[in-house]
Design a protein around this motif. Structure first.
Motif, short mmCIF file in Angstrom:
data_model
loop_
_atom_site.label_atom_id
_atom_site.label_comp_id
_atom_site.label_asym_id
_atom_site.label_seq_id
_atom_site.Cartn_x
_atom_site.Cartn_y
_atom_site.Cartn_z
N MET A 23 0.98 -0.54 0.11
CA MET A 23 0.20 -0.08 -0.09
C MET A 23 0.43 1.69 0.51
SD MET A 23 -2.90 -1.29 0.08
CE MET A 23 -2.39 -3.00 -0.78
N LEU A 24 1.81 0.63 0.59
CA LEU A 24 2.39 2.36 1.29
C LEU A 24 3.59 3.01 -0.22
CD1 LEU A 24 4.39 3.93 2.61
CD2 LEU A 24 6.41 2.80 3.01
N HIS A 25 4.48 1.59 -0.73
CA HIS A 25 4.95 2.30 -2.35
C HIS A 25 4.27 2.17 -3.49
CE1 HIS A 25 8.12 1.22 -5.39
NE2 HIS A 25 7.04 0.52 -5.95
N HIS A 26 2.35 1.52 -3.07
CA HIS A 26 1.51 2.11 -4.68
C HIS A 26 1.43 4.12 -4.50
CE1 HIS A 26 -1.24 2.08 -7.03
NE2 HIS A 26 -2.39 2.60 -6.49
N CYS A 27 1.51 4.09 -3.00
CA CYS A 27 0.67 5.57 -3.20
C CYS A 27 1.67 6.66 -2.79
CB CYS A 27 0.15 5.02 -1.45
SG CYS A 27 -0.22 6.89 -0.74
N LEU A 28 2.83 6.03 -2.76
CA LEU A 28 4.55 6.74 -3.37
C LEU A 28 4.30 7.41 -4.50
CD1 LEU A 28 6.79 5.55 -0.83
CD2 LEU A 28 5.09 7.50 -0.48
N ALA A 44 9.43 7.49 16.51
CA ALA A 44 9.22 5.81 15.90
C ALA A 44 10.46 6.13 14.94
CB ALA A 44 7.99 6.07 15.01
N ASP A 45 11.02 4.56 14.97
CA ASP A 45 12.08 4.13 13.70
C ASP A 45 11.32 3.58 12.53
OD1 ASP A 45 13.70 2.86 12.68
OD2 ASP A 45 14.36 1.07 13.27
N LEU A 46 11.06 5.07 11.86
CA LEU A 46 10.51 4.56 10.24
C LEU A 46 11.76 4.44 8.81
CD1 LEU A 46 8.54 8.40 10.10
CD2 LEU A 46 7.88 5.96 11.55
N SER A 47 12.62 3.62 9.45
CA SER A 47 13.23 2.44 8.72
C SER A 47 12.91 2.04 7.24
CB SER A 47 14.52 1.88 9.54
OG SER A 47 13.86 0.84 10.24
N ILE A 48 11.90 1.45 8.40
CA ILE A 48 10.87 0.39 6.42
C ILE A 48 10.71 1.41 5.23
CG2 ILE A 48 9.16 -1.44 6.42
CD1 ILE A 48 9.74 -2.35 9.01
N VAL A 49 9.86 2.46 6.45
CA VAL A 49 9.72 3.48 5.71
C VAL A 49 10.24 4.13 4.53
CG1 VAL A 49 8.08 5.37 5.68
CG2 VAL A 49 8.17 3.65 7.33
N ARG A 50 11.91 4.83 4.95
CA ARG A 50 12.59 5.25 4.31
C ARG A 50 13.23 4.35 3.54
NH1 ARG A 50 14.05 9.73 7.17
NH2 ARG A 50 12.66 9.47 8.57
N GLU A 51 12.77 3.13 3.51
CA GLU A 51 13.34 1.90 2.89
C GLU A 51 12.77 2.16 1.17
OE1 GLU A 51 12.69 -2.27 3.52
OE2 GLU A 51 14.80 -1.64 5.43
N ASN A 53 11.52 5.43 0.36
CA ASN A 53 11.77 6.87 0.15
C ASN A 53 13.09 7.52 1.08
OD1 ASN A 53 12.27 9.39 -0.02
ND2 ASN A 53 10.17 9.85 -1.33
N GLU A 54 14.14 7.45 1.58
CA GLU A 54 14.95 7.99 2.45
C GLU A 54 14.35 9.81 2.63
OE1 GLU A 54 18.92 7.84 0.51
OE2 GLU A 54 19.18 5.82 0.88
#
Length: 252
Positions: A23-28, A44-51, A53-54
């Protein structure tokens, strides 16, 4: 000059699962031309999200609003939340159980509505009671809980910031009561759908057919021939059963 709309992605649990990553990848990818902001609890550790989009932009709020979806509902009933996005006219709140099928966001912002959200999905017992619910006289506690349960996993809405804050100011006592009702599921959806326009129409909202063109819950998707702007209510439990996703390689 204000931005027309900002996309807001809440991250309640930074350890997002593969379906949420999809869902995240498609939204971006689909909404890349709009300002996009992540919101999360402090630290919050958003490292997975930053993978994905840095260079993401993040606004942090107190952790107490990110312990569960019902805690998050309280944040969506506070003027301070909407004030943080005062550089734009509209917010599209896009939780990671939603999928934008086609980028019609500009179109929907220009339709003259203040609040658009997919309708609730009831079980058979609740649905039979919905016809006697009075939206003018208000709901009793049990009716509110039944109504709120229909908004489980319904995580996408578009709103006009100015009208949301005006409504919260006018209904400050009611909003406070909804924020602090621990037994009410999805208090934000119940408030905006039921309480906001009681006695006075603070929000311009669409008819049911128009609302269905904006967004539909995955549980109702098979009943409609025309795909909406977005689907919500998507999870690991149902994504493989939805005809729309069976045709997508990402769902394999």
């Amino acid at each position: 000059m204000k931005e027309l709309v900002t996309v807001v992605i809440p991250i309640l649990n930074p350890q997002i699962n593969p379906t949420e990553e999809m869902m995240l990848h498609h939204c971006l990818e689909t909404l890349h031309k709009y300002p996009l902001i992540f919101i999360a609890g402090e630290g919050a550790d958003l490292s997975i999200v930053r993978e994905h989009n840095e260079n993401i932009d993040v606004i942090y709020f107190p952790n107490k609003y990110f312990q569960s979806r019902n805690d998050f509902a309280g944040l969506l009933l506070m003027e301070d939340f909407y004030d943080r996005f005062n550089w734009c006219d509209f917010l599209l709140v896009h939780e990671l159980n939603s999928w934008v099928i086609k980028d019609e966001l500009y179109y929907w912002c220009k339709q003259g509505y203040d609040y658009l959200k997919s309708g609730p999905v009831y079980d058979s017992v609740t649905k039979s009671k919905d016809g006697v619910i009075s939206r003018t006289l208000g709901l009793n506690d049990e009716e509110k809980r039944l109504f709120g349960s229909g908004y489980d996993d319904n995580g996408l809405y578009l709103c006009r910031i100015e009208r949301m804050t005006k409504t919260l100011k006018a209904k400050n006592k009611e909003a406070y009561a909804y924020r602090h009702d621990d037994k009410l599921p999805n208090a934000d959806s119940v408030f905006w759908d039921i309480e906001a326009n009681r006695f006075w129409p603070y929000l311009r909202k669409p008819t049911i057919p128009v609302r269905n063109y904006f967004a539909q819950n995955a549980a109702n998707l098979n009943k409609n021939k025309t795909l909406p702007f977005a689907i919500t209510g998507i999870s690991r439990a149902n994504i493989q059963t939805l005809p729309y996703f069976k045709a997508l390689p990402e769902a394999d």
